[in-house]
Enzyme design. Structure first.
Site, short mmCIF file in Angstrom:
data_model
loop_
_atom_site.label_atom_id
_atom_site.label_comp_id
_atom_site.label_asym_id
_atom_site.label_seq_id
_atom_site.Cartn_x
_atom_site.Cartn_y
_atom_site.Cartn_z
N PHE A 100 2.07 -3.25 3.94
CA PHE A 100 2.47 -4.53 4.52
C PHE A 100 3.90 -4.85 4.04
O PHE A 100 4.22 -4.67 2.86
CB PHE A 100 1.53 -5.66 4.05
CG PHE A 100 0.18 -5.64 4.72
CD1 PHE A 100 -0.01 -5.04 5.96
CD2 PHE A 100 -0.91 -6.24 4.10
CE1 PHE A 100 -1.26 -5.03 6.57
CE2 PHE A 100 -2.16 -6.24 4.71
CZ PHE A 100 -2.34 -5.63 5.94
N HIS A 155 -2.16 8.41 5.89
CA HIS A 155 -2.41 7.06 5.37
C HIS A 155 -3.75 6.56 5.92
O HIS A 155 -4.58 6.06 5.19
CB HIS A 155 -1.26 6.14 5.76
CG HIS A 155 -1.38 4.77 5.19
ND1 HIS A 155 -1.38 4.54 3.83
CD2 HIS A 155 -1.53 3.55 5.79
CE1 HIS A 155 -1.51 3.23 3.62
NE2 HIS A 155 -1.60 2.61 4.78
N GLU A 194 0.69 6.15 13.20
CA GLU A 194 0.92 7.28 12.28
C GLU A 194 0.86 8.60 13.04
O GLU A 194 1.66 9.51 12.80
CB GLU A 194 -0.11 7.27 11.14
CG GLU A 194 0.17 8.37 10.11
CD GLU A 194 -0.80 8.36 8.96
OE1 GLU A 194 -1.89 7.76 9.08
OE2 GLU A 194 -0.48 8.98 7.91
N CYS A 249 0.81 -1.22 0.00
CA CYS A 249 0.00 0.00 0.00
C CYS A 249 0.84 1.26 0.00
O CYS A 249 0.31 2.37 0.00
CB CYS A 249 -0.96 -0.04 1.17
SG CYS A 249 -1.96 -1.54 1.10
N HIS A 259 -9.73 2.12 0.54
CA HIS A 259 -8.28 1.95 0.43
C HIS A 259 -7.96 1.37 -0.95
O HIS A 259 -8.28 0.23 -1.24
CB HIS A 259 -7.80 1.01 1.54
CG HIS A 259 -6.32 0.95 1.69
ND1 HIS A 259 -5.45 1.47 0.75
CD2 HIS A 259 -5.55 0.43 2.68
CE1 HIS A 259 -4.20 1.26 1.16
NE2 HIS A 259 -4.23 0.64 2.32
N LYS A 281 -9.25 8.24 2.80
CA LYS A 281 -9.77 6.87 2.66
C LYS A 281 -11.16 6.75 3.28
O LYS A 281 -11.88 5.80 3.00
CB LYS A 281 -8.81 5.86 3.29
CG LYS A 281 -7.51 5.69 2.50
CD LYS A 281 -6.62 4.60 3.09
CE LYS A 281 -5.32 4.46 2.31
NZ LYS A 281 -4.32 5.51 2.65
#
Lengths: 81, 411
Positions: B399, B302, B313, B162, B339, B334
């Site tokens: 990830f 994010h 974050e 991502c 996402h 998002k």
């Protein structure tokens, strides 16, 4: 068993589906590569779709001999006979 | 002095708009692109998640049938966004040997791969289409964009889950600064709303299960957030050496002032709870762009809406920006479009560039009860950004422990 006219019409439909070429541009004397600008990957897709549509087997080594639409129609007609 | 790199073209196809003007209008209004999936496979496989955020404009409404036939859906979205960005940049005269592509994806041609596997099992090897390999390869989108534009200075595919879309901009900046290209078409594309990825992300407990209320499922920073919402689409940005853009009198949206990529080396999927890798990425991007904390007025976070992801974050933002973080307008877009995985960084970069250019921050929706452990100034209603020189940041994490950050400065 399809007539040569029916095979041509069926083939034209497959070519149109794959390339967007108008079906009536697919004529017996047209070369797949020179006239219809069909590359080898599209040609293989057309061959596999034709096999399914007409219930025939077109061996890989035979594909290079199918230079014109007419060659393909004749091959399919003979394979069906 | 490194070459300055500016952004001169934007493109997107997303769940809240099939082009940039529509997406931007909706992003300022605050809409949800998430809806119940009507596909028969949801019930057939008894999927635990029944909704996702599909692109609002189907690719087949934009591409010809024959074009689309040779492209995986992810490539279709990428080409649509790249064409919009290219037209927006208005470049008519270019040395194609100096035009590169850096177009990312997280997964690549997952529809093509799995359709071909189904065909093999059901009909045998002869029926597996000859276009299968070029359609499923993850570089397929970069290759298709390169072919479409005649870009011959390399077609690259950063893949970092991502963070991929943001990493594409990092690479694009490097290509221009190092003199390998003058113009780079950057972006990211993803099309993974397929039962297998939905099942796989569900089994790792990453997806929201708010099946009865899809539009409110993506709720970053809300105390009741329970996972992300799968989206799809693409974003594209034309990066250009400043002197190249000035020479042709281009409209310049902003400067891509700094970028960075770091790795957590902590866990294959879990974010470092201290946010150390993200902190290093933020600091490195600011250092790269010669940016002080006080310059930063906006962050496109994010913020995926997972219980474990949103807080580190915040920790990282506070570590990198200090107390100034309290003065920064944070948007979690998002919440609106879900996402977009490998495309998310690219689409969020488009939004970040527009925020700087238009001096408006996009909205965060569905924030009803803000998590007290994440006391950010979240943009939930119309918010103007200040006049003068400003900087906005956009974060992406993937990830694998991938962290990527870009910094956009007003011009």
């Amino acid at each position: 068993m399809a007539s040569n006219e029916e095979i041509l019409a069926g083939l034209a439909e497959i070519v149109n589906e794959e390339t967007g070429l108008a079906a009536d541009a697919v004529e017996l004397d047209k070369s797949f590569t020179e006239d219809l600008d069909i590359d080898s990957i599209s040609m293989m897709t057309i061959v596999v779709n034709a096999e399914e549509k007409f219930g025939v087997r077109i061996p890989d080594e035979e594909v290079k001999n199918l230079k014109t639409v007419g060659d393909a129609v004749n091959f399919i007609a003979n394979a069906q006979a | 002095m490194a070459r300055k790199v500016v952004i001169t073209g934007l493109g997107a196809t997303t769940p809240i708009g099939g082009d940039v003007p529509t997406m931007w209008k909706n992003a300022l209004k605050g809409v949800s692109g998430a809806h119940t999936l009507e596909d028969e496979w949801v019930a057939k496989y008894d999927l635990p998640v029944h909704f996702a955020a599909r692109c609002s404009t189907p690719a087949l409404d934009v591409l010809t049938r024959v074009e689309a036939k040779r492209m995986d859906p992810s490539t279709q979205f990428g080409v649509i966004a790249a064409r919009e960005a290219w037209a927006d940049a208005g470049i008519t005269d270019i040395d194609h040997d100096r035009l590169a592509v850096a177009f990312a994806t997280g997964i690549g041609g997952v529809w093509t791969l799995l359709d071909a596997w189904d065909t093999l099992k059901e009909k045998g090897p002869r029926r597996v289409l000859p276009m299968t390999v070029p359609m499923l390869m993850p570089n397929g989108v970069a290759a298709a964009v390169s072919l479409d534009l005649g870009a011959r200075a390399g077609a690259h595919t950063p893949v970092s889950a991502c963070a991929s879309g943001t990493e594409a901009l990092h690479l694009g900046l490097d290509l221009i600064r190092s003199g390998k290209a003058d113009v780079v078409m950057c972006g990211g594309a993803e099309a993974a709303i397929h039962p297998m990825p939905l099942a796989a992300f569900s089994s790792m407990q990453a997806l929201s299960r708010r099946n009865d209320d899809p539009e409110h499922a993506s709720r970053p920073y809300d105390i009741d957030r329970d996972g992300f919402v799968m989206g799809e689409g693409a974003g594209a940005l034309v990066l250009e050496a400043e002197e190249h853009a000035l020479a042709r009198g281009a409209r310049i949206y902003g400067e891509l002032a700094g970028t960075s990529v770091t790795a957590d080396a902590y866990h294959i999927t879990a974010p470092d709870p201290e946010g150390l890798g993200a902190t290093r990425a933020l600091k490195a991007a600011m250092f790269d762009g010669r940016i002080q904390a006080e310059d930063v007025v906006h962050v496109n976070a994010h913020a995926t809406s997972t219980p474990v992801g949103d807080k580190p974050e915040y920790t990282a933002l506070r570590a990198a920006l200090g107390t100034h973080v309290d003065n920064v307008a944070v948007s979690a877009t998002k919440s609106q479009m879900g996402h977009l995985l490998g495309a998310s960084g690219a689409v969020e970069a488009v939004l970040t560039v527009l925020a700087v250019y238009e001096r408006q921050a996009p909205l965060t929706i569905n924030l009803e009860n803000q998590d007290p452990e994440i006391p950010l100034d979240v943009v939930t209603s119309a918010r103007s950004l200040p006049a003068g020189d400003i900087v906005a940041l956009s974060n992406s994490f993937g990830f694998g422990g991938h962290n990527a950050v870009i910094a956009v400065r007003s011009v």
